[in-house]
Scaffold this active site. Structure first.
Site, PDB file in Angstrom:
ATOM      1  N   ALA A   1       0.803  -1.226   0.000  1.00 39.52           N
ATOM      2  CA  ALA A   1       0.000   0.000   0.000  1.00 39.52           C
ATOM      3  C   ALA A   1       0.832   1.270   0.000  1.00 39.52           C
ATOM      4  CB  ALA A   1      -0.934  -0.002   1.212  1.00 39.52           C
TER       5      ALA A   1
ATOM      6  N   GLY B   1      -0.562   4.887   0.357  1.00 43.15           N
ATOM      7  CA  GLY B   1      -1.997   4.665   0.267  1.00 43.15           C
ATOM      8  C   GLY B   1      -2.745   5.319  -0.871  1.00 43.15           C
TER       9      GLY B   1
ATOM     10  N   LYS C   1      -3.514   4.259  -3.934  1.00 43.28           N
ATOM     11  CA  LYS C   1      -4.514   3.364  -4.528  1.00 43.28           C
ATOM     12  C   LYS C   1      -5.475   2.833  -3.464  1.00 43.28           C
ATOM     13  CE  LYS C   1      -1.587   2.175  -8.422  1.00 43.28           C
ATOM     14  NZ  LYS C   1      -0.391   2.920  -7.967  1.00 43.28           N
TER      15      LYS C   1
ATOM     16  N   ASP D   1       2.076  -2.896   4.309  1.00 43.49           N
ATOM     17  CA  ASP D   1       3.371  -2.558   3.707  1.00 43.49           C
ATOM     18  C   ASP D   1       4.463  -2.899   4.713  1.00 43.49           C
ATOM     19  OD1 ASP D   1       4.025  -0.759   1.051  1.00 43.49           O
ATOM     20  OD2 ASP D   1       5.651  -0.688   2.520  1.00 43.49           O
TER      21      ASP D   1
ATOM     22  N   CYS E   1       4.813   0.275 -11.972  1.00 45.05           N
ATOM     23  CA  CYS E   1       5.047   1.483 -12.778  1.00 45.05           C
ATOM     24  C   CYS E   1       6.364   1.294 -13.532  1.00 45.05           C
ATOM     25  CB  CYS E   1       5.060   2.741 -11.908  1.00 45.05           C
ATOM     26  SG  CYS E   1       6.199   2.702 -10.514  1.00 45.05           S
TER      27      CYS E   1
END
Length: 392
Positions: free
Chosen positions: A211, A214, A216, A234, A335
């Site tokens: 996460a 946070g 998303k 996380d 990403c």
């Protein structure tokens, strides 16, 4: 500051950026902020000019220069007028010596090129380093996109995300009522699309395994209308600690942060095994899809570091696969524009697990193996790979 002093300041900052890249230190933005906090005499025009020089030098060198001075001398090759500022003045850089090394110009690190996804041809490379706009996500818990547009006159709707707004780079959104009230969050349009691709529904039990701070998680909570349960986990305490104030500002009430120990994720989530309708693995990665926002991260990435990230991604996917309930959905996102972090990673999971690959519910992007790839040139977003599976 004189023009020569600005160049010297840029050289000093580039030396700090290079050292941080080697040692895993602070990001370039942080280093620049610290530098000028200690030099109050520098005015706003000075700060903008130095920052511009630093980022121009970073963007033109895919491979890390040997020094900040070498990086700036490379920039002189593109902008010969800068050579006059190497004048040896009291606060300026020393004159250029004959044969002095200047950093070569390249968009990407040479070793990365063969590892790009096959879809990313050379014609797309410049877009990977162009300046990115400021994208916002409208928080459905607080209002609609029309409400945010009414408050942010400079904003335009994003073309792909139904929740997105786009503002010019450098817009101070944190100073607006729309941000302070939780109506908008800073989030790239690509990230918004990935959250929408999760198709989270009210009442579901969801795990955001990586996460971070946070971004998303907040988007998923809004899609679930605060109904159901989200476990936001996380292994990075610092990043996860930034989630709680964001939850409060966004009016999110169905999220449970959970700090995990690296390597013990499966053990520490065992009490919830078999309960998750949806698991999002937004895994740590090379960040190659976000080089337009953080161009110096090209200098941080090494073949060894990439191998470590690929191994970590595979392990986290295996953890997630073991936690899904029958009929549950797994969404993997990075990403990254590298094949081994994207399509290859997805193909490997499909082979070694019993999960069934599923179409990604996105029209944006291009098919990449069993997933989809978004990238700056064709899509106008940061670069992302996303793939989906279901448990039989």
């Amino acid at each position: 500051m004189t023009p020569s002093a600005r160049v010297q300041a840029a050289i000093e900052l580039l030396d700090q950026v290079l050292e941080a890249a080697r040692s895993g230190g602070a990001a370039a933005d942080t280093l620049i902020a610290r530098y000028f906090k200690e030099r109050r005499y520098a005015g706003s025009k000075d700060r903008r000019a130095v920052r511009d020089l630093v980022y121009r030098a970073i963007r033109r060198s895919g491979d890390a220069p040997s020094s900040g001075r070498s990086a700036m001398l490379g920039l002189v090759q593109d902008d010969p007028a800068l050579a006059e500022l190497f004048d040896g003045s009291a606060h300026g850089p020393a004159p250029v010596a004959d044969g002095e090394e200047a950093a070569s110009s390249s968009l990407l690190p040479g070793w990365i090129v063969p590892r790009l996804d096959p879809l990313i041809g050379e014609a797309e490379w410049p877009a990977l380093l162009e300046r990115a706009p400021l994208d916002l996500r409208v928080n459905r818990l607080s209002g609609a996109r029309e409400d945010a547009l009414a408050q942010l006159a400079e904003a335009q709707p994003t073309p792909l995300s139904p929740l997105g707004l786009r503002l010019p780079e450098g817009f101070r959104v944190e100073e607006t009522d729309a941000w302070r009230s939780g109506l908008v969050e800073i989030q790239d349009e690509g990230s918004q699309l990935l959250a929408l691709a999760c198709a989270a529904k009210p009442g579901e039990t969801v795990l955001d395994l990586c996460a971070g701070a946070g971004g998303k998680t907040l988007a998923l909570a809004a899609e679930m209308a605060n109904q159901g349960r989200i476990v936001a986990s996380d292994a990075d305490r610092g990043r996860l600690s930034r989630l709680t104030p964001r939850l409060e500002r966004g009016g999110v009430t169905n999220v449970e942060p959970r700090l995990l120990d690296p390597g013990r994720e499966a053990e520490q989530l065992a009490d919830l095994a078999g309960t998750f309708d949806l698991i999002l693995v937004d895994a740590p990665c090379s960040g190659s899809g976000t080089w337009r926002r953080n161009p110096e991260t090209r200098w941080r990435l090494t073949p060894k570091r990439l191998d470590q990230l690929v191994a970590l991604q595979a392990r986290l996917l295996d953890v997630a696969a073991g936690l899904l309930k029958p009929g549950g959905r797994l969404v993997y996102a990075v990403c990254s524009l590298l094949a081994e972090e994207g399509r290859d990673q997805a193909a490997a999971l499909s082979v070694r697990s019993s999960l069934d690959p599923q179409p990604v519910p996105l029209t944006a992007g291009r098919p990449a193996g069993t997933g989809r790839l978004l990238s700056p040139a064709p899509d106008g977003t940061d670069g992302f790979f996303v793939a989906c599976w279901s448990r039989p």
